[in-house]
Each structure stands twice: as structure tokens, then as C-alpha cells.
Design a protein around this motif. Structure first.
Motif, PDB file in Angstrom:
ATOM      1  N   ALA A   3      21.731  20.131  22.699  1.00 50.33           N
ATOM      2  CA  ALA A   3      20.791  20.740  21.753  1.00 50.33           C
ATOM      3  C   ALA A   3      20.851  20.080  20.375  1.00 50.33           C
ATOM      4  CB  ALA A   3      21.090  22.234  21.630  1.00 50.33           C
ATOM      5  N   ARG A  20      18.736  28.108  19.884  1.00 54.10           N
ATOM      6  CA  ARG A  20      18.188  28.768  21.085  1.00 54.10           C
ATOM      7  C   ARG A  20      18.391  27.919  22.327  1.00 54.10           C
ATOM      8  NH1 ARG A  20      12.736  31.850  18.978  1.00 54.10           N
ATOM      9  NH2 ARG A  20      13.841  33.126  17.466  1.00 54.10           N
ATOM     10  N   ALA A  21      18.162  26.615  22.194  1.00 54.18           N
ATOM     11  CA  ALA A  21      18.351  25.723  23.345  1.00 54.18           C
ATOM     12  C   ALA A  21      19.819  25.679  23.763  1.00 54.18           C
ATOM     13  CB  ALA A  21      17.847  24.320  23.013  1.00 54.18           C
ATOM     14  N   ASP A  45      19.770  22.938  17.886  1.00 53.63           N
ATOM     15  CA  ASP A  45      18.727  23.883  18.265  1.00 53.63           C
ATOM     16  C   ASP A  45      19.463  25.063  18.902  1.00 53.63           C
ATOM     17  OD1 ASP A  45      16.773  25.396  19.571  1.00 53.63           O
ATOM     18  OD2 ASP A  45      15.593  23.642  20.113  1.00 53.63           O
ATOM     19  N   ARG A  55      19.960  17.690  17.462  1.00 46.85           N
ATOM     20  CA  ARG A  55      18.725  17.033  17.040  1.00 46.85           C
ATOM     21  C   ARG A  55      18.929  16.378  15.685  1.00 46.85           C
ATOM     22  NH1 ARG A  55      18.172  18.510  21.566  1.00 46.85           N
ATOM     23  NH2 ARG A  55      16.661  19.936  22.418  1.00 46.85           N
ATOM     24  N   ALA A  64      26.502  22.307  25.869  1.00 42.34           N
ATOM     25  CA  ALA A  64      25.290  22.951  25.363  1.00 42.34           C
ATOM     26  C   ALA A  64      24.977  22.460  23.956  1.00 42.34           C
ATOM     27  CB  ALA A  64      25.458  24.471  25.371  1.00 42.34           C
ATOM     28  N   ALA A  80      20.684  28.984  25.487  1.00 41.25           N
ATOM     29  CA  ALA A  80      20.092  29.021  26.825  1.00 41.25           C
ATOM     30  C   ALA A  80      20.871  28.115  27.782  1.00 41.25           C
ATOM     31  CB  ALA A  80      18.627  28.594  26.764  1.00 41.25           C
ATOM     32  N   ALA A  81      21.252  26.926  27.325  1.00 37.83           N
ATOM     33  CA  ALA A  81      22.025  26.016  28.172  1.00 37.83           C
ATOM     34  C   ALA A  81      23.375  26.626  28.520  1.00 37.83           C
ATOM     35  CB  ALA A  81      22.210  24.674  27.463  1.00 37.83           C
TER      36      ALA A  81
END
Length: 115
Positions: free
Chosen positions: A62, A43-44, A41, A64, A58, A47-48
Motif C-alpha cells: 500500500a 484502507r488498502a 494507503d 505510494r 500489507a 484490506a490487504a
């Protein structure tokens, strides 16, 4: 210093590169029984990373597993259309991020030359 100079773009390029490798692995294992397709992910992860996590932390946070639209009999969750679309989208993002970084590098070069 590089973070101040390149901003988030350096981190984004690293994450996109790692995501590209993961998507390529999914595609390469499309015929492997039991293989579970994974993705990041983006974006996640970004952001992390902005919140102080390392790139590796990060990315791991993220990560998945994909849920297939149509389950296969052999347990493989790779759907080529999904993977190819994600790969293409990520490649465009990678190229865009690389161009932004090139622009920053060119700006620094001009500033160092006094232009």
C-alpha cells in the motif's frame, strides 16, 4: 486470540503507527534535495491485512509516492501542508483506534472480575 479479542483495531493501530513514522520522515526531509515523499494507503493496507497478508506485506503493498501539486526545482516532493494535514488526520485516527482498544480491554477486565 488477540485478533479475535481486539478485532481489526490492533492491526489498524499498527498500520497507523507505521504511517505516522513515514509522515514524520517526510516532514523531516522537507529540505532534502531529491527526497520523494511517501505515504501508506491506509484502507488498502488494512484490506490487504484482512485478506491474510502480514502487516509488513500489507504496508509495502500500500506504499505510494506522493505526486506534488507544484514541482520543486530540487526534485523534493514534500509539500508541508499536505504532510501536516495527513499527519494530523492520522493522529486523530490513531487516538480513536487506541480508545476503541482501551474500551475492549476494559470490557475484558470487567468480565474477568465478574462485573
Amino acid at each position: 486470540m488477540s485478533e479475535r479479542l481486539f478485532g481489526i483495531h490492533g492491526t489498524a493501530l499498527q498500520l497507523r503507527s507505521q504511517r505516522m513514522e513515514l509522515l514524520a520522515s517526510n516532514i523531516a526531509n522537507a529540505a532534502t534535495p531529491g527526497y520523494k515523499a511517501r505515504d501508506i494507503d491506509f484502507r488498502a493496507a488494512l484490506a490487504a491485512s484482512e485478506n491474510g497478508q502480514s502487516i509488513d506485506q500489507a504496508q509495502a503493498g500500500a506504499m505510494r509516492y506522493r505526486r506534488p501539486v507544484i514541482a520543486s526545482l530540487d526534485g523534493n516532493t514534500v509539500e508541508m501542508g499536505v504532510e501536516q494535514t495527513a499527519f494530523a488526520e492520522n493522529a486523530v485516527g490513531y487516538a480513536t483506534t487506541l480508545e476503541l482498544l482501551r474500551g475492549r480491554v476494559d470490557t475484558v477486565k470487567r468480565a474477568l472480575r465478574g462485573e
